[in-house]
Design an enzyme around this catalytic site. Sequence first.
Site, PDB file in Angstrom:
ATOM      1  N   ASP A   1       0.851  -1.189   0.000  1.00  0.00           N
ATOM      2  CA  ASP A   1       0.000   0.000   0.000  1.00  0.00           C
ATOM      3  C   ASP A   1       0.888   1.241   0.000  1.00  0.00           C
ATOM      4  O   ASP A   1       1.910   1.279   0.680  1.00  0.00           O
ATOM      5  CB  ASP A   1      -0.917  -0.008   1.236  1.00  0.00           C
ATOM      6  CG  ASP A   1      -2.110   0.902   1.075  1.00  0.00           C
ATOM      7  OD1 ASP A   1      -3.253   0.396   1.041  1.00  0.00           O
ATOM      8  OD2 ASP A   1      -1.909   2.131   0.970  1.00  0.00           O
TER       9      ASP A   1
ATOM     10  N   LEU B   1      -0.140   4.135   1.077  1.00  0.00           N
ATOM     11  CA  LEU B   1      -0.649   5.033   2.120  1.00  0.00           C
ATOM     12  C   LEU B   1      -1.005   6.410   1.570  1.00  0.00           C
ATOM     13  O   LEU B   1      -0.422   7.422   1.954  1.00  0.00           O
ATOM     14  CB  LEU B   1       0.351   5.142   3.284  1.00  0.00           C
ATOM     15  CG  LEU B   1       0.670   3.842   3.993  1.00  0.00           C
ATOM     16  CD1 LEU B   1       1.633   4.079   5.150  1.00  0.00           C
ATOM     17  CD2 LEU B   1      -0.593   3.147   4.521  1.00  0.00           C
TER      18      LEU B   1
ATOM     19  N   THR C   1     -15.759  -3.104  -9.339  1.00  0.00           N
ATOM     20  CA  THR C   1     -17.005  -2.491  -8.861  1.00  0.00           C
ATOM     21  C   THR C   1     -18.146  -2.713  -9.838  1.00  0.00           C
ATOM     22  O   THR C   1     -17.911  -2.882 -11.046  1.00  0.00           O
ATOM     23  CB  THR C   1     -16.766  -0.974  -8.671  1.00  0.00           C
ATOM     24  OG1 THR C   1     -18.017  -0.321  -8.517  1.00  0.00           O
ATOM     25  CG2 THR C   1     -16.091  -0.347  -9.889  1.00  0.00           C
ATOM     26  N   ASP C   2     -19.372  -2.647  -9.322  1.00  0.00           N
ATOM     27  CA  ASP C   2     -20.544  -2.734 -10.213  1.00  0.00           C
ATOM     28  C   ASP C   2     -20.704  -1.467 -11.048  1.00  0.00           C
ATOM     29  O   ASP C   2     -21.484  -1.451 -12.001  1.00  0.00           O
ATOM     30  CB  ASP C   2     -21.819  -3.004  -9.392  1.00  0.00           C
ATOM     31  CG  ASP C   2     -22.172  -1.897  -8.402  1.00  0.00           C
ATOM     32  OD1 ASP C   2     -21.349  -0.976  -8.193  1.00  0.00           O
ATOM     33  OD2 ASP C   2     -23.279  -1.961  -7.819  1.00  0.00           O
ATOM     34  N   GLU C   3     -19.956  -0.398 -10.685  1.00  0.00           N
ATOM     35  CA  GLU C   3     -20.143   0.874 -11.399  1.00  0.00           C
ATOM     36  C   GLU C   3     -19.694   0.790 -12.857  1.00  0.00           C
ATOM     37  O   GLU C   3     -20.054   1.631 -13.675  1.00  0.00           O
ATOM     38  CB  GLU C   3     -19.432   2.015 -10.654  1.00  0.00           C
ATOM     39  CG  GLU C   3     -19.962   2.125  -9.229  1.00  0.00           C
ATOM     40  CD  GLU C   3     -19.531   3.377  -8.485  1.00  0.00           C
ATOM     41  OE1 GLU C   3     -19.254   4.399  -9.130  1.00  0.00           O
ATOM     42  OE2 GLU C   3     -19.477   3.328  -7.247  1.00  0.00           O
TER      43      GLU C   3
ATOM     44  N   TYR D   1     -14.018   7.577 -12.509  1.00  0.00           N
ATOM     45  CA  TYR D   1     -13.699   6.428 -11.644  1.00  0.00           C
ATOM     46  C   TYR D   1     -14.123   5.122 -12.306  1.00  0.00           C
ATOM     47  O   TYR D   1     -13.317   4.202 -12.474  1.00  0.00           O
ATOM     48  CB  TYR D   1     -14.399   6.586 -10.277  1.00  0.00           C
ATOM     49  CG  TYR D   1     -14.438   5.297  -9.472  1.00  0.00           C
ATOM     50  CD1 TYR D   1     -13.269   4.697  -9.012  1.00  0.00           C
ATOM     51  CD2 TYR D   1     -15.655   4.664  -9.175  1.00  0.00           C
ATOM     52  CE1 TYR D   1     -13.312   3.500  -8.285  1.00  0.00           C
ATOM     53  CE2 TYR D   1     -15.703   3.481  -8.450  1.00  0.00           C
ATOM     54  CZ  TYR D   1     -14.522   2.899  -8.016  1.00  0.00           C
ATOM     55  OH  TYR D   1     -14.553   1.722  -7.300  1.00  0.00           O
TER      56      TYR D   1
ATOM     57  N   LYS E   1     -11.913   1.910 -13.739  1.00  0.00           N
ATOM     58  CA  LYS E   1     -12.071   0.529 -13.257  1.00  0.00           C
ATOM     59  C   LYS E   1     -12.462  -0.398 -14.419  1.00  0.00           C
ATOM     60  O   LYS E   1     -11.983  -1.535 -14.505  1.00  0.00           O
ATOM     61  CB  LYS E   1     -13.133   0.455 -12.148  1.00  0.00           C
ATOM     62  CG  LYS E   1     -12.744   1.101 -10.829  1.00  0.00           C
ATOM     63  CD  LYS E   1     -11.554   0.452 -10.140  1.00  0.00           C
ATOM     64  CE  LYS E   1     -11.836  -0.922  -9.594  1.00  0.00           C
ATOM     65  NZ  LYS E   1     -10.692  -1.441  -8.791  1.00  0.00           N
TER      66      LYS E   1
HETATM   67  P1  NAD Z   1      -9.961   2.918  -0.418  1.00  0.00           P
HETATM   68  O1  NAD Z   1      -9.861   4.199  -1.181  1.00  0.00           O
HETATM   69  O2  NAD Z   1     -10.501   2.936   0.960  1.00  0.00           O
HETATM   70  O3  NAD Z   1      -8.527   2.209  -0.333  1.00  0.00           O
HETATM   71  C1  NAD Z   1      -7.658   2.145  -1.416  1.00  0.00           C
HETATM   72  C2  NAD Z   1      -6.294   1.757  -0.889  1.00  0.00           C
HETATM   73  O4  NAD Z   1      -5.389   1.693  -2.012  1.00  0.00           O
HETATM   74  C3  NAD Z   1      -5.689   2.755   0.108  1.00  0.00           C
HETATM   75  O5  NAD Z   1      -5.155   2.074   1.209  1.00  0.00           O
HETATM   76  C4  NAD Z   1      -4.614   3.459  -0.688  1.00  0.00           C
HETATM   77  O6  NAD Z   1      -3.524   3.899   0.112  1.00  0.00           O
HETATM   78  C5  NAD Z   1      -4.180   2.372  -1.663  1.00  0.00           C
HETATM   79  N1  NAD Z   1      -3.594   2.941  -2.882  1.00  0.00           N
HETATM   80  C6  NAD Z   1      -4.102   3.919  -3.654  1.00  0.00           C
HETATM   81  N2  NAD Z   1      -3.249   4.214  -4.654  1.00  0.00           N
HETATM   82  C7  NAD Z   1      -2.185   3.375  -4.517  1.00  0.00           C
HETATM   83  C8  NAD Z   1      -0.980   3.181  -5.258  1.00  0.00           C
HETATM   84  N3  NAD Z   1      -0.709   3.932  -6.316  1.00  0.00           N
HETATM   85  N4  NAD Z   1      -0.120   2.225  -4.849  1.00  0.00           N
HETATM   86  C9  NAD Z   1      -0.395   1.461  -3.760  1.00  0.00           C
HETATM   87  N5  NAD Z   1      -1.516   1.616  -3.009  1.00  0.00           N
HETATM   88  C10 NAD Z   1      -2.397   2.555  -3.390  1.00  0.00           C
HETATM   89  O7  NAD Z   1     -10.804   1.955  -1.369  1.00  0.00           O
HETATM   90  P2  NAD Z   1     -11.859   0.825  -1.003  1.00  0.00           P
HETATM   91  O8  NAD Z   1     -13.186   1.441  -0.883  1.00  0.00           O
HETATM   92  O9  NAD Z   1     -11.320   0.006   0.083  1.00  0.00           O
HETATM   93  O10 NAD Z   1     -11.855  -0.012  -2.361  1.00  0.00           O
HETATM   94  C11 NAD Z   1     -10.919  -1.081  -2.555  1.00  0.00           C
HETATM   95  C12 NAD Z   1     -11.172  -1.695  -3.919  1.00  0.00           C
HETATM   96  O11 NAD Z   1     -12.511  -2.184  -3.993  1.00  0.00           O
HETATM   97  C13 NAD Z   1     -11.020  -0.705  -5.074  1.00  0.00           C
HETATM   98  O12 NAD Z   1     -10.385  -1.373  -6.133  1.00  0.00           O
HETATM   99  C14 NAD Z   1     -12.450  -0.328  -5.422  1.00  0.00           C
HETATM  100  O13 NAD Z   1     -12.564   0.008  -6.789  1.00  0.00           O
HETATM  101  C15 NAD Z   1     -13.175  -1.620  -5.127  1.00  0.00           C
HETATM  102  N6  NAD Z   1     -14.591  -1.483  -4.737  1.00  0.00           N
HETATM  103  C16 NAD Z   1     -14.960  -0.599  -3.768  1.00  0.00           C
HETATM  104  C17 NAD Z   1     -16.306  -0.502  -3.395  1.00  0.00           C
HETATM  105  C18 NAD Z   1     -16.763   0.432  -2.298  1.00  0.00           C
HETATM  106  O14 NAD Z   1     -17.962   0.547  -2.054  1.00  0.00           O
HETATM  107  N7  NAD Z   1     -15.865   1.103  -1.581  1.00  0.00           N
HETATM  108  C19 NAD Z   1     -17.247  -1.315  -4.008  1.00  0.00           C
HETATM  109  C20 NAD Z   1     -16.832  -2.216  -5.000  1.00  0.00           C
HETATM  110  C21 NAD Z   1     -15.491  -2.293  -5.341  1.00  0.00           C
HETATM  111  P1  TYD Z   2     -20.572   7.346  -2.503  1.00  0.00           P
HETATM  112  O1  TYD Z   2     -20.515   6.923  -1.074  1.00  0.00           O
HETATM  113  O2  TYD Z   2     -19.659   8.444  -2.971  1.00  0.00           O
HETATM  114  O3  TYD Z   2     -20.438   6.052  -3.417  1.00  0.00           O
HETATM  115  P2  TYD Z   2     -20.639   5.882  -5.023  1.00  0.00           P
HETATM  116  O4  TYD Z   2     -20.664   7.200  -5.677  1.00  0.00           O
HETATM  117  O5  TYD Z   2     -19.441   5.077  -5.378  1.00  0.00           O
HETATM  118  O6  TYD Z   2     -21.946   5.128  -5.191  1.00  0.00           O
HETATM  119  O7  TYD Z   2     -22.054   7.826  -2.794  1.00  0.00           O
HETATM  120  C1  TYD Z   2     -23.156   6.973  -2.562  1.00  0.00           C
HETATM  121  C2  TYD Z   2     -24.401   7.716  -3.023  1.00  0.00           C
HETATM  122  O8  TYD Z   2     -24.593   8.845  -2.161  1.00  0.00           O
HETATM  123  C3  TYD Z   2     -24.280   8.281  -4.428  1.00  0.00           C
HETATM  124  O9  TYD Z   2     -25.559   8.187  -5.065  1.00  0.00           O
HETATM  125  C4  TYD Z   2     -23.904   9.732  -4.217  1.00  0.00           C
HETATM  126  C5  TYD Z   2     -24.588  10.076  -2.910  1.00  0.00           C
HETATM  127  N1  TYD Z   2     -23.922  11.078  -2.059  1.00  0.00           N
HETATM  128  C6  TYD Z   2     -24.653  12.134  -1.528  1.00  0.00           C
HETATM  129  O10 TYD Z   2     -25.876  12.264  -1.761  1.00  0.00           O
HETATM  130  N2  TYD Z   2     -23.994  13.038  -0.729  1.00  0.00           N
HETATM  131  C7  TYD Z   2     -22.676  12.935  -0.447  1.00  0.00           C
HETATM  132  O11 TYD Z   2     -22.108  13.802   0.275  1.00  0.00           O
HETATM  133  C8  TYD Z   2     -21.921  11.834  -0.988  1.00  0.00           C
HETATM  134  C9  TYD Z   2     -20.443  11.681  -0.715  1.00  0.00           C
HETATM  135  C10 TYD Z   2     -22.598  10.920  -1.788  1.00  0.00           C
END
Ligand code: NAD
Ligand code: TYD
Length: 350
Positions: free
Chosen positions: A33, A35, A131-133, A156, A160
């Site tokens: 990571d 960080l 991600t599903d996005e 984003y 992905k």
């Molecule tokens: P996050 O932003 O909380 O964590 C990302 C981590 O990656 C951090 O620890 C960061 O330091 C590290 N990182 C970023 N750039 C880096 C680099 N260049 N080199 C090494 N490390 C690096 O993200 P998250 O929400 O935990 O998501 C993790 C994964 O899951 C991602 O690939 C995201 O696309 C995927 N994902 C997230 C969600 C969600 O709801 N958060 C849903 C589906 C999939």
């Molecule tokens: P988010 O947590 O950013 O996840 P994602 O965009 O990856 O789905 O947002 C979740 C939903 O909430 C999205 O429809 C955007 C909305 N949202 C708000 O309405 N207010 C906020 O301040 C944020 C960060 C998100």
Amino acid sequence: MKVLITGGAGFIGSHVVRLFVNKYPNYTIHNLDNLTYAGNLANLTDIEKKPNYKFVKGDIVDAAFISELFTKENYNAVVHLAAESHVDRSITNPLEFVMTNVIGTVNLLNAAKELYKKDATSFKKFYHVSTDEVYGALGDTGMFTEETSYDPHSPYSASKASSDHFVRAYHDTYGLPIVISNCSNNYGPNHFPEKLIPLCINNIKNNKPLPIYGKGENVRDWLFVEDHATAIDTIFHKAKLGSTYNIGGHNEWTNIDVIRLLCRIMDKKLNRETGANEKLITFVKDRAGHDLRYAIDASKLKNDLGWVPSVTFEQGLDLTVDWYLHNEEWLSNVTSGNYTHYYEEQYAKR
Ligand code: NAD
Ligand code: TYD
């Protein structure tokens, strides 16, 4: 088995690292990571001293570093989560997302390909967490399946989607053993408070406005982060190489309903009058290109591999609120602005 988990200091990655380190004491787990603002070693204090765990600080965008690391460590598998993950940041700074999510992924694929070329029996798999996005947005009906065409709308999701295509291309072109999963929105402990749910928990706690984009009618399919981690474990160990799985909780909520539920839970936990927190809801300018609805059909994962989520949304949200209320220090550190340096210094001292 020596497994490299990337992005293990982040939200989902830290739950995956913890699960693998605790559940598989005979595996060696390296957490790579860089960080960034989203990476926080405080997410892993409970396992950092385990003999089968090692933290490696490094940037996946640095091709030479990645290549050297893979040659030196000769990993048997990779679980790749490192990414820039926040849609709003991708709208302000798309290039950062191309660098980490696309170039970083290709650097890891190249390094994995070299290990696989050297010894195809030793390098077992490259698991890409997505991600599903990538599927775009749904109208009022329907669900994303593994066959849904990609149609990303934000920088984003475009980055992905691109990384997913590269992972499949390395399977088809070089025979690299890969698996991909596409998961819906996660929530839970250690979520950085820029995302909807932790942002609103923090704002409710501090009696600050709850910013809801547009009319709050956008729908997300929420999954508790520990359930995502168990799904990743299941897919990592059981999925056929070259396959893709959708992960989700059949748990669709409009944003406004999520926040109303959160307000009610926190009215009780903070001993506030019923309805007090709802008064903090504020409708603000909508996100550009805001996807209307995400919904995941996770039946392939259930039918093929037997995975189902363990908690309801109400249970998961309750646990999440409790975690934030009991981890005051974590929350104030990550909102104070200088926490990254603080934790890097702490780590260097150990
Ligand atoms: P996050 O932003 O909380 O964590 C990302 C981590 O990656 C951090 O620890 C960061 O330091 C590290 N990182 C970023 N750039 C880096 C680099 N260049 N080199 C090494 N490390 C690096 O993200 P998250 O929400 O935990 O998501 C993790 C994964 O899951 C991602 O690939 C995201 O696309 C995927 N994902 C997230 C969600 C969600 O709801 N958060 C849903 C589906 C999939
Ligand atoms: P988010 O947590 O950013 O996840 P994602 O965009 O990856 O789905 O947002 C979740 C939903 O909430 C999205 O429809 C955007 C909305 N949202 C708000 O309405 N207010 C906020 O301040 C944020 C960060 C998100």
